[in-house]
Design an enzyme around this catalytic site. Sequence first.
Site, short mmCIF file in Angstrom:
data_model
loop_
_atom_site.label_atom_id
_atom_site.label_comp_id
_atom_site.label_asym_id
_atom_site.label_seq_id
_atom_site.Cartn_x
_atom_site.Cartn_y
_atom_site.Cartn_z
N ALA A 65 52.67 -83.61 99.24
CA ALA A 65 52.28 -83.72 100.65
C ALA A 65 51.03 -82.87 100.85
O ALA A 65 50.77 -81.93 100.09
CB ALA A 65 53.42 -83.24 101.53
N GLY A 110 55.97 -84.20 97.18
CA GLY A 110 56.14 -85.52 97.81
C GLY A 110 55.71 -86.67 96.90
O GLY A 110 56.20 -87.79 97.05
N GLU A 113 58.63 -87.20 94.78
CA GLU A 113 59.68 -87.77 95.64
C GLU A 113 59.40 -89.24 95.95
O GLU A 113 60.33 -90.04 96.05
CB GLU A 113 59.80 -86.95 96.92
CG GLU A 113 60.36 -85.56 96.64
CD GLU A 113 60.25 -84.62 97.83
OE1 GLU A 113 59.11 -84.40 98.31
OE2 GLU A 113 61.28 -84.14 98.30
N GLU A 133 57.55 -77.18 95.58
CA GLU A 133 57.62 -76.72 96.97
C GLU A 133 58.11 -75.28 97.10
O GLU A 133 57.68 -74.53 97.98
CB GLU A 133 58.54 -77.63 97.80
CG GLU A 133 57.95 -78.98 98.13
CD GLU A 133 58.26 -80.06 97.10
OE1 GLU A 133 58.57 -79.72 95.94
OE2 GLU A 133 58.18 -81.24 97.48
N1 CAA Z 1 47.51 -80.94 99.48
C1 CAA Z 1 46.22 -80.85 99.86
N2 CAA Z 1 45.19 -80.77 99.01
C2 CAA Z 1 45.49 -80.76 97.69
C3 CAA Z 1 46.81 -80.86 97.21
C4 CAA Z 1 47.85 -80.96 98.17
N3 CAA Z 1 49.16 -81.08 97.83
N4 CAA Z 1 46.78 -80.81 95.86
C5 CAA Z 1 45.48 -80.71 95.51
N5 CAA Z 1 44.70 -80.69 96.61
C6 CAA Z 1 43.25 -80.57 96.68
C7 CAA Z 1 42.77 -79.18 96.36
O1 CAA Z 1 42.85 -78.35 97.51
C8 CAA Z 1 41.35 -79.46 95.90
O2 CAA Z 1 40.54 -79.67 97.05
P1 CAA Z 1 39.15 -78.83 97.18
O3 CAA Z 1 38.29 -79.38 96.07
O4 CAA Z 1 38.66 -79.21 98.54
O5 CAA Z 1 39.48 -77.40 97.01
C9 CAA Z 1 41.47 -80.79 95.18
O6 CAA Z 1 42.67 -81.39 95.66
C10 CAA Z 1 41.58 -80.63 93.68
O7 CAA Z 1 42.67 -79.76 93.41
P2 CAA Z 1 42.56 -78.44 92.47
O8 CAA Z 1 41.18 -77.90 92.51
O9 CAA Z 1 43.66 -77.52 92.84
O10 CAA Z 1 42.81 -79.11 91.05
P3 CAA Z 1 43.41 -78.42 89.74
O11 CAA Z 1 43.23 -79.42 88.67
O12 CAA Z 1 42.87 -77.06 89.55
O13 CAA Z 1 45.00 -78.23 90.05
C11 CAA Z 1 47.17 -78.96 90.81
C12 CAA Z 1 45.81 -79.35 90.22
C13 CAA Z 1 47.94 -78.11 89.81
C14 CAA Z 1 47.93 -80.23 91.10
C15 CAA Z 1 46.95 -78.15 92.11
O14 CAA Z 1 46.03 -78.87 92.94
C16 CAA Z 1 48.19 -77.94 92.91
O15 CAA Z 1 49.00 -77.08 92.58
N6 CAA Z 1 48.36 -78.70 94.02
C17 CAA Z 1 49.49 -78.53 94.92
C18 CAA Z 1 50.80 -79.04 94.30
C19 CAA Z 1 51.94 -78.80 95.26
O16 CAA Z 1 52.31 -77.69 95.57
N7 CAA Z 1 52.56 -79.91 95.77
C20 CAA Z 1 53.65 -79.86 96.69
C21 CAA Z 1 53.14 -80.02 98.10
S1 CAA Z 1 54.36 -79.71 99.34
C22 CAA Z 1 55.25 -81.16 99.46
O17 CAA Z 1 55.02 -82.12 98.75
C23 CAA Z 1 56.32 -81.17 100.53
C24 CAA Z 1 57.32 -82.25 100.44
O18 CAA Z 1 58.36 -82.10 99.88
C25 CAA Z 1 57.12 -83.57 101.10
#
Ligand code: CAA
Length: 259
Positions: A65, A110, A113, A133
């Site tokens: 998400a 998400g 999921e 999460e």
């Molecule tokens: N939401 C918003 N933006 C996201 C995102 C997310 N879940 N995941 C990645 N992005 C964005 C980053 O902010 C980045 O944007 P900018 O260039 O503007 O900074 C871009 O995508 C590229 O990401 P990274 O630079 O972080 O890429 P990376 O290769 O270094 O890392 C990753 C990749 C390990 C997937 C890392 O992006 C990450 O940890 N993302 C979040 C994963 C996460 O925590 N997901 C769970 C979300 S909560 C949820 O899903 C709730 C639910 O149950 C419904």
Amino acid sequence: MAYETILVEIEEGVATITLNRPEVLNALNSQVFIELGEAATQLTADETVRVVIITGGEKVFAAGADIKQMATATAVDVSTSVRPSLKAFNLIENMPKPVIAAIAGYALGGGCELTLTADVRIAADNAQLGLPEIKLGILPGGGGTQRLPRLIGAGKAKELIFSGEFISAEEALRIGLVNKVVPTDQLLIEAKKMAKKFAARGAVAIQMAKTCINEGLQMDLDRGLQYEHKCFSLLFATEDQKEGMKAFIEKRKPNFQGK
Ligand code: CAA
């Protein structure tokens, strides 16, 4: 229908929904959830569509998400905004046709999921799956605490959810989170191959089998078996049953009409 955050393509009875926010690794914002729900409704109604594939392409499925959209949300915001995701996920899970998730790269939170709402998951060998999460101080709120333990068992689901760690495609295969692993450049080819196999079968029988499994998982065994027997009996009222058995006896391939 034109969408902003997803692409929908239909070819020979197989619809492919591609998540399309590559700049944020296909993070799922409320617009994506709304559009996924609309696409699920559209493809359910389209009788030419026999099977649906959901993918993010060969680089990333979805990194979860949209954290930027959620970061400043209040509990009231979330309890309201989560509805499009619940609605979309329920519509996809209950589509009366097979849904295949074709997963490459990250399928997190998400995103993971969303794959759990599909009937079958095919992973590319570059896939990484997880429910991180917990590292954000929340829990998987898109069905992860419910669908994942039903799929892989409570013990493995708790390990994934409590640790927030990602697992490889091979590990996902080992624990039953995905059905098969294929080379990344073969992902969509394999998903379409499987989709065509499903599309060649009787659509009514597939729809009823899917309902039996999904509904049966909510029932005790006795009620599930009764439900299965009713669906089994009903299929003897279809042209596909007559055609399937006639074709077997005549030693030819059946020509199912989905009736
Ligand atoms: N939401 C918003 N933006 C996201 C995102 C997310 N879940 N995941 C990645 N992005 C964005 C980053 O902010 C980045 O944007 P900018 O260039 O503007 O900074 C871009 O995508 C590229 O990401 P990274 O630079 O972080 O890429 P990376 O290769 O270094 O890392 C990753 C990749 C390990 C997937 C890392 O992006 C990450 O940890 N993302 C979040 C994963 C996460 O925590 N997901 C769970 C979300 S909560 C949820 O899903 C709730 C639910 O149950 C419904």
